[in-house]
Design an enzyme around this catalytic site. Structure first.
Site, short mmCIF file in Angstrom:
data_model
loop_
_atom_site.label_atom_id
_atom_site.label_comp_id
_atom_site.label_asym_id
_atom_site.label_seq_id
_atom_site.Cartn_x
_atom_site.Cartn_y
_atom_site.Cartn_z
N ASP A 232 11.11 -4.10 -9.12
CA ASP A 232 10.51 -2.75 -9.20
C ASP A 232 10.97 -1.92 -8.00
O ASP A 232 10.72 -2.29 -6.86
CB ASP A 232 8.98 -2.87 -9.18
CG ASP A 232 8.30 -1.52 -9.34
OD1 ASP A 232 8.10 -1.10 -10.49
OD2 ASP A 232 7.97 -0.89 -8.31
N LYS B 238 11.81 4.73 -10.89
CA LYS B 238 10.86 5.82 -11.17
C LYS B 238 11.43 7.19 -10.83
O LYS B 238 12.15 7.32 -9.83
CB LYS B 238 9.57 5.59 -10.37
CG LYS B 238 9.04 4.17 -10.47
CD LYS B 238 7.77 3.94 -9.70
CE LYS B 238 7.48 2.43 -9.62
NZ LYS B 238 8.05 1.77 -8.45
N HIS C 240 6.69 8.73 -11.68
CA HIS C 240 6.05 8.06 -10.53
C HIS C 240 4.58 8.44 -10.37
O HIS C 240 3.75 7.60 -9.99
CB HIS C 240 6.83 8.36 -9.25
CG HIS C 240 6.72 7.29 -8.21
ND1 HIS C 240 7.76 6.90 -7.42
CD2 HIS C 240 5.68 6.52 -7.83
CE1 HIS C 240 7.36 5.94 -6.60
NE2 HIS C 240 6.11 5.69 -6.84
P1 NAP Z 1 1.38 -5.66 -2.03
O1 NAP Z 1 2.34 -6.40 -2.86
O2 NAP Z 1 -0.01 -5.49 -2.47
O3 NAP Z 1 1.37 -6.30 -0.56
C1 NAP Z 1 2.53 -6.34 0.23
C2 NAP Z 1 2.13 -6.67 1.66
O4 NAP Z 1 1.59 -7.98 1.72
C3 NAP Z 1 3.27 -6.62 2.62
O5 NAP Z 1 2.77 -6.20 3.87
C4 NAP Z 1 3.73 -8.07 2.67
O6 NAP Z 1 4.34 -8.34 3.92
C5 NAP Z 1 2.42 -8.79 2.53
N1 NAP Z 1 2.58 -10.08 1.80
C6 NAP Z 1 3.27 -10.30 0.66
N2 NAP Z 1 3.18 -11.58 0.28
C7 NAP Z 1 2.42 -12.20 1.20
C8 NAP Z 1 2.00 -13.54 1.36
N3 NAP Z 1 2.33 -14.48 0.48
N4 NAP Z 1 1.22 -13.85 2.45
C9 NAP Z 1 0.88 -12.89 3.35
N5 NAP Z 1 1.26 -11.61 3.25
C10 NAP Z 1 2.04 -11.26 2.19
O7 NAP Z 1 1.90 -4.22 -1.63
P2 NAP Z 1 2.56 -2.90 -2.17
O8 NAP Z 1 3.93 -2.81 -1.62
O9 NAP Z 1 1.57 -1.85 -1.90
O10 NAP Z 1 2.64 -3.02 -3.75
C11 NAP Z 1 3.57 -3.82 -4.41
C12 NAP Z 1 4.61 -3.02 -5.16
O11 NAP Z 1 4.03 -2.16 -6.14
C13 NAP Z 1 5.40 -2.05 -4.28
O12 NAP Z 1 6.32 -2.69 -3.44
C14 NAP Z 1 6.01 -1.14 -5.32
O13 NAP Z 1 7.11 -1.77 -5.95
C15 NAP Z 1 4.82 -1.01 -6.27
N6 NAP Z 1 4.01 0.20 -5.93
C16 NAP Z 1 4.02 1.26 -6.79
C17 NAP Z 1 3.31 2.41 -6.50
C18 NAP Z 1 3.31 3.55 -7.46
O14 NAP Z 1 2.82 4.64 -7.12
N7 NAP Z 1 3.82 3.36 -8.66
C19 NAP Z 1 2.55 2.50 -5.33
C20 NAP Z 1 2.52 1.39 -4.48
C21 NAP Z 1 3.24 0.25 -4.81
P3 NAP Z 1 5.89 -8.78 4.06
O15 NAP Z 1 6.72 -7.86 3.24
O16 NAP Z 1 6.12 -8.61 5.54
O17 NAP Z 1 5.96 -10.20 3.62
#
Ligand code: NAP
Length: 266
Positions: free
Chosen positions: A46, A76, A109
């Site tokens: 993604d 997106k 988005h």
């Molecule tokens: P998330 O997946 O909820 O969390 C990511 C965070 O958790 C990072 O700081 C990562 O650190 C840490 N993490 C990941 N795996 C871990 C583990 N096993 N143990 C401990 N810490 C861990 O965060 P997100 O980036 O907000 O959301 C995920 C994805 O959803 C995004 O990357 C994006 O692709 C999508 N998204 C879409 C929108 C939208 O508006 N459509 C908005 C937000 C997000 P490290 O990277 O340092 O490991």
């Protein structure tokens, strides 16, 4: 095995059940993360034009030598783009950045520009959606959807074009499950993707989940990601660390009905 499992969209396209998220991943981190993810068995990535890492994602896919039809790529159209021509232009930029000749899933988005959250952009969203339908009909995209769309926003583009979004990607994690949005999507057979399944990292050490960690012999992130799947939401965990990328898709366990009831009650 979860790595070989798919949801099926209403147009028949199958979509791998877990995706690697790449928001806030620099191009070099995104490159390495995608390489690690594909090695670990992820087949769904993604990204978004505004993440600024599409080129790196595309290069990692190419360098991984995975066959094109074995990898599912979502990107997106920026939330700020609210015109027909603007959407076509953004799509072409993403296609070029990624080095692909089609996109698997293309999303609007957000229903409003990020700086004007909540603003009514119904007319603009219809224009963008018409461009999406055109690209879909031309087979440049296999599935089209939206993100951060309320039931009103979905109905708006659907009524105007007769074309229902296949996916709504929304913020979704234990304790934040947006019932009004998910109920609407479930009734209308629109797949809900769970973004920020770890609440952007803020709940990975939460005391409320410690006993489950011990009970299932799984990490809290694994339980949080599995929770989404048990509720038929497609999780998009993001990490730039190889060991976490590997562990975040090691999800072949079940959470009991009682524990799901507890998690859903939070
Ligand atoms: P998330 O997946 O909820 O969390 C990511 C965070 O958790 C990072 O700081 C990562 O650190 C840490 N993490 C990941 N795996 C871990 C583990 N096993 N143990 C401990 N810490 C861990 O965060 P997100 O980036 O907000 O959301 C995920 C994805 O959803 C995004 O990357 C994006 O692709 C999508 N998204 C879409 C929108 C939208 O508006 N459509 C908005 C937000 C997000 P490290 O990277 O340092 O490991």
């Amino acid at each position: 095995m979860i790595k070989d499992e798919y949801f099926t969209l209403y147009n028949g396209v199958t979509i791998p059940k877990v995706a690697l998220g790449t928001w806030q991943s620099s191009p070099s981190d995104a490159y390495n993360a995608v390489i690690s993810a594909i090695k670990a068995g992820y087949t769904h990535i993604d990204t978004a034009l505004v993440y600024g890492n599409e080129e790196a994602v595309g290069k990692a896919i190419k360098d991984s030598k995975i066959e094109r039809d074995k990898i599912f790529v979502t990107t997106k159209c920026p939330a700020e783009v609210k015109t027909y021509e603007g959407a076509l232009e953004s799509f072409n930029t993403s296609l070029k950045n990624l080095g692909l000749d089609y996109i698997d899933l293309y999303l609007i988005h957000a229903p409003w520009p990020w700086s004007e959250m909540g603003k009514n952009c119904d007319e603009g969203n219809i224009e963008v959606w018409k461009a999406f339908v055109k690209l879909y009909n031309e087979k440049k995209i296999r599935a089209i959807g939206v993100s951060n769309f309320s039931p009103h926003d979905i109905k708006n583009v659907w009524d105007a074009t007769g074309f229902k979004p296949m996916v709504n990607q929304i913020r979704y994690f234990v304790g934040y499950t947006q019932k009004e949005y998910t109920d609407y999507c479930d009734v209308n057979n629109i797949l809900v993707e769970a973004y920020s399944p770890l609440a952007t990292g803020s709940i990975v050490n939460d005391e409320r989940f410690k006993s489950l960690e011990a009970k299932y012999n799984k990490t809290i992130p694994q339980i949080l990601i599995r929770f989404c799947l048990e509720n038929n939401r497609l999780p998009l965990p993001k990490s730039v660390h190889e060991e976490r990328i590997i562990s975040n898709i090691d999800l072949d366990f079940k959470i009991s009905k009682e524990d799901m009831e507890y998690l859903n009650s939070l």
